[in-house]
Design an enzyme around this catalytic site. Structure first.
Site, PDB file in Angstrom:
ATOM      1  N   LYS A   6       0.844  -1.192   0.000  1.00  0.00           N
ATOM      2  CA  LYS A   6       0.000   0.000   0.000  1.00  0.00           C
ATOM      3  C   LYS A   6       0.888   1.254   0.000  1.00  0.00           C
ATOM      4  O   LYS A   6       2.099   1.176   0.233  1.00  0.00           O
ATOM      5  CB  LYS A   6      -0.907   0.009   1.229  1.00  0.00           C
ATOM      6  CG  LYS A   6      -0.156   0.116   2.554  1.00  0.00           C
ATOM      7  CD  LYS A   6      -1.092   0.127   3.746  1.00  0.00           C
ATOM      8  CE  LYS A   6      -0.284   0.285   5.040  1.00  0.00           C
ATOM      9  NZ  LYS A   6      -1.146   0.339   6.228  1.00  0.00           N
TER      10      LYS A   6
ATOM     11  N   ASP B 253      11.553  24.016  -0.567  1.00  0.00           N
ATOM     12  CA  ASP B 253      12.327  23.461  -1.685  1.00  0.00           C
ATOM     13  C   ASP B 253      13.778  23.162  -1.344  1.00  0.00           C
ATOM     14  O   ASP B 253      14.511  22.678  -2.213  1.00  0.00           O
ATOM     15  CB  ASP B 253      12.346  24.455  -2.862  1.00  0.00           C
ATOM     16  CG  ASP B 253      10.996  25.062  -3.133  1.00  0.00           C
ATOM     17  OD1 ASP B 253      10.065  24.289  -3.394  1.00  0.00           O
ATOM     18  OD2 ASP B 253      10.868  26.297  -3.057  1.00  0.00           O
TER      19      ASP B 253
ATOM     20  N   HIS C  56      -5.873  -6.782  13.374  1.00  0.00           N
ATOM     21  CA  HIS C  56      -4.609  -6.043  13.359  1.00  0.00           C
ATOM     22  C   HIS C  56      -4.235  -5.627  14.776  1.00  0.00           C
ATOM     23  O   HIS C  56      -5.065  -5.096  15.511  1.00  0.00           O
ATOM     24  CB  HIS C  56      -4.757  -4.803  12.472  1.00  0.00           C
ATOM     25  CG  HIS C  56      -3.461  -4.147  12.103  1.00  0.00           C
ATOM     26  ND1 HIS C  56      -2.546  -4.738  11.260  1.00  0.00           N
ATOM     27  CD2 HIS C  56      -2.937  -2.941  12.434  1.00  0.00           C
ATOM     28  CE1 HIS C  56      -1.522  -3.928  11.097  1.00  0.00           C
ATOM     29  NE2 HIS C  56      -1.715  -2.831  11.803  1.00  0.00           N
TER      30      HIS C  56
ATOM     31  N   CYS D 206      13.079  24.381   4.401  1.00  0.00           N
ATOM     32  CA  CYS D 206      12.141  25.193   3.624  1.00  0.00           C
ATOM     33  C   CYS D 206      11.362  24.305   2.661  1.00  0.00           C
ATOM     34  O   CYS D 206      11.583  23.094   2.591  1.00  0.00           O
ATOM     35  CB  CYS D 206      12.900  26.270   2.855  1.00  0.00           C
ATOM     36  SG  CYS D 206      13.973  27.276   3.905  1.00  0.00           S
TER      37      CYS D 206
ATOM     38  N   ARG E  39       1.377 -10.650   7.757  1.00  0.00           N
ATOM     39  CA  ARG E  39       1.407  -9.493   6.860  1.00  0.00           C
ATOM     40  C   ARG E  39       2.673  -8.692   7.152  1.00  0.00           C
ATOM     41  O   ARG E  39       2.847  -8.161   8.246  1.00  0.00           O
ATOM     42  CB  ARG E  39       0.169  -8.613   7.075  1.00  0.00           C
ATOM     43  CG  ARG E  39      -1.149  -9.326   6.812  1.00  0.00           C
ATOM     44  CD  ARG E  39      -2.321  -8.352   6.935  1.00  0.00           C
ATOM     45  NE  ARG E  39      -2.326  -7.634   8.194  1.00  0.00           N
ATOM     46  CZ  ARG E  39      -2.865  -8.092   9.318  1.00  0.00           C
ATOM     47  NH1 ARG E  39      -3.454  -9.298   9.343  1.00  0.00           N
ATOM     48  NH2 ARG E  39      -2.836  -7.377  10.416  1.00  0.00           N
TER      49      ARG E  39
ATOM     50  N   TYR F  69      14.743  30.691   7.436  1.00  0.00           N
ATOM     51  CA  TYR F  69      13.633  31.422   8.027  1.00  0.00           C
ATOM     52  C   TYR F  69      13.708  31.449   9.547  1.00  0.00           C
ATOM     53  O   TYR F  69      13.987  30.427  10.185  1.00  0.00           O
ATOM     54  CB  TYR F  69      12.305  30.795   7.613  1.00  0.00           C
ATOM     55  CG  TYR F  69      11.952  30.975   6.169  1.00  0.00           C
ATOM     56  CD1 TYR F  69      11.843  32.244   5.606  1.00  0.00           C
ATOM     57  CD2 TYR F  69      11.716  29.875   5.352  1.00  0.00           C
ATOM     58  CE1 TYR F  69      11.509  32.410   4.278  1.00  0.00           C
ATOM     59  CE2 TYR F  69      11.373  30.022   4.016  1.00  0.00           C
ATOM     60  CZ  TYR F  69      11.275  31.296   3.482  1.00  0.00           C
ATOM     61  OH  TYR F  69      10.945  31.462   2.161  1.00  0.00           O
TER      62      TYR F  69
ATOM     63  N   ARG G 190     -10.118   0.737  15.186  1.00  0.00           N
ATOM     64  CA  ARG G 190      -9.986   1.425  13.904  1.00  0.00           C
ATOM     65  C   ARG G 190     -10.921   0.705  12.949  1.00  0.00           C
ATOM     66  O   ARG G 190     -12.104   0.577  13.218  1.00  0.00           O
ATOM     67  CB  ARG G 190      -8.505   1.407  13.471  1.00  0.00           C
ATOM     68  CG  ARG G 190      -8.109   2.474  12.487  1.00  0.00           C
ATOM     69  CD  ARG G 190      -6.637   2.411  12.158  1.00  0.00           C
ATOM     70  NE  ARG G 190      -6.236   1.116  11.586  1.00  0.00           N
ATOM     71  CZ  ARG G 190      -5.014   0.840  11.143  1.00  0.00           C
ATOM     72  NH1 ARG G 190      -4.049   1.739  11.241  1.00  0.00           N
ATOM     73  NH2 ARG G 190      -4.724  -0.337  10.627  1.00  0.00           N
TER      74      ARG G 190
END
Length: 384
Positions: free
Chosen positions: A35, A318, A163, A316, A219, A269, A131
């Site tokens: 997944k 990028d 699970h 940051c 699993r 920053y 869940r």
């Protein structure tokens, strides 16, 4: 691989090795969970490598993921387990995918979508994770309905599963309670007349740490990719002639710029780091838009020219900055964010600890403008 600006490098032989090693250790068939684009390693390539390592099943969360495996040519057993009302169960059934039901309403949707074909269904029960999965008070009726539909030839119940919530903490009392609850569910399924092919409860951590919970299938998610699902607690799988789990992913970027700064100059920053001496900075051209955690600022390290270099200032969108000290470096030099650790680079687990998270998040979120490539013995450098 030919290096680009920023690359995710996935070693497919490592996935094969890990799955084979874990299958031998568990002593039962395994499902490799692919997944979330194979935990960031690539859905189809990771799935194929897992099959070659001996995985009998592949596991995905969504129908779309299951169909993508089929489109890529996978023909083996696939289980999916997370849908919302109105999703295209018919496409999954037509593609020979096992689907999971949590409720009588979901079972009815699957039966309606099957259109005369016997759908392969697995029932997930909630044993304490709170869940997904059928609540305990609904187990008996859900199993009875499944048995009725199976006798009518509209479904085949291929599995019952649940699970663990705390399997990475082997002494946590929830583990015993959940396994006992799962045994209760299996007894109710049998009493309803169901005889599933597989009963499965264990994820990676339980497969390593709880032999009594392996049942018919385990699993394997994170461990298939060479990362420890229970850091500091998992058994050492190495032998005299065979390595243990091998991390399959590395992330590397090339320095965009190298510059000298004086003592007293601040970085990035908010000026959260100020140089206390003259030093050289390297600009790494990836950031939080590429999955590098913003809170790695002033905490994480990367490997440049064979040495660990600390991240300075905030990460940051990028880019981020590393401190090279007085060492020589040039634009284009490789900065390894993480990898196997064998060459001194940080590991995904170290990044997880620096960022107060888990290695699952580090490998599954890295991406963005990284270019991902798969390395194999026969095809060195297949990029996508």
């Amino acid at each position: 691989m030919t290096r680009g600006r920023a690359d995710i490098v996935v070693e497919l032989p490592a996935i094969r090795h890990n799955v084979a090693l874990l299958r031998q250790h568990a002593g039962v068939p395994v499902m490799t969970v692919v997944k979330a684009d194979g935990y960031g390693h690539g859905l189809a390539p990771a799935g194929q490598a897992a099959r070659e390592g001996g995985a009998t099943w592949l596991g995905v969360a969504t129908i779309d993921e299951a169909l993508a495996l089929r489109a890529a040519g996978d023909t083996g057993r696939v289980l999916c387990w997370l849908t919302v009302p109105g999703e295209d169960h018919a496409a999954a059934i037509e593609a020979d995918v096992d689907v999971t039901v949590y409720s009588r309403a979901e079972l009815a949707e699957v039966v309606a979508a099957a259109a005369g074909r016997a759908a392969r269904v697995q029932v997930k029960v909630d044993t304490g994770l709170s869940r997904g999965g059928a609540p305990r008070g609904e187990w008996e009726e859900l199993f009875r309905r499944c048995a009725d539909e199976e006798r009518a030839g509209r479904i085949r119940v291929t599995g019952v599963w649940s699970h663990f919530a705390c399997s990475d903490e082997p002494d946590h009392p929830a583990n015993d309670a959940q396994q006992a609850a799962f045994d209760d569910a299996l007894a109710l399924a049998a009493a309803a007349g169901l005889s599933p092919e597989v009963r499965h409860l264990s994820n990676s951590a339980a497969a390593l740490l709880r032999p009594a919970a392996r049942y018919d299938l385990v699993r394997l998610g994170l461990a298939s990719y060479g990362l420890d699902p229970a850091p500091g607690r998992s058994p050492d799988l190495r032998t005299a002639h065979r390595p243990g789990l091998l991390p399959a992913m590395g992330a590397v970027a090339r320095l965009a710029m190298v510059k000298r700064v004086a003592a007293g100059e601040s970085v990035s920053y908010g000026h959260t780091w100020t140089a206390d001496r003259p030093t050289t900075l390297g600009l790494v051209p990836v950031g939080y838009a590429d999955g590098v955690p913003r809170h790695a600022g002033n905490r994480a390290e990367v490997l440049v020219r064979g040495k660990r270099r600390p991240v300075r200032g905030r990460v940051c969108m990028d880019q981020f900055v590393v401190d090279l000290g007085d060492d020589h470096a040039e634009p284009g030099d490789e900065a390894w964010l993480f990898g196997t650790g064998l060459l001194g680079e940080p590991t995904a687990q170290e990044w997880a600890e620096w960022c107060d998270t888990i290695s699952y998040e580090i490998v599954s979120r890295i991406g963005g403008r990284f270019r991902r490539g798969w390395v194999d013995e026969s095809t060195r450098g297949s990029n996508a």
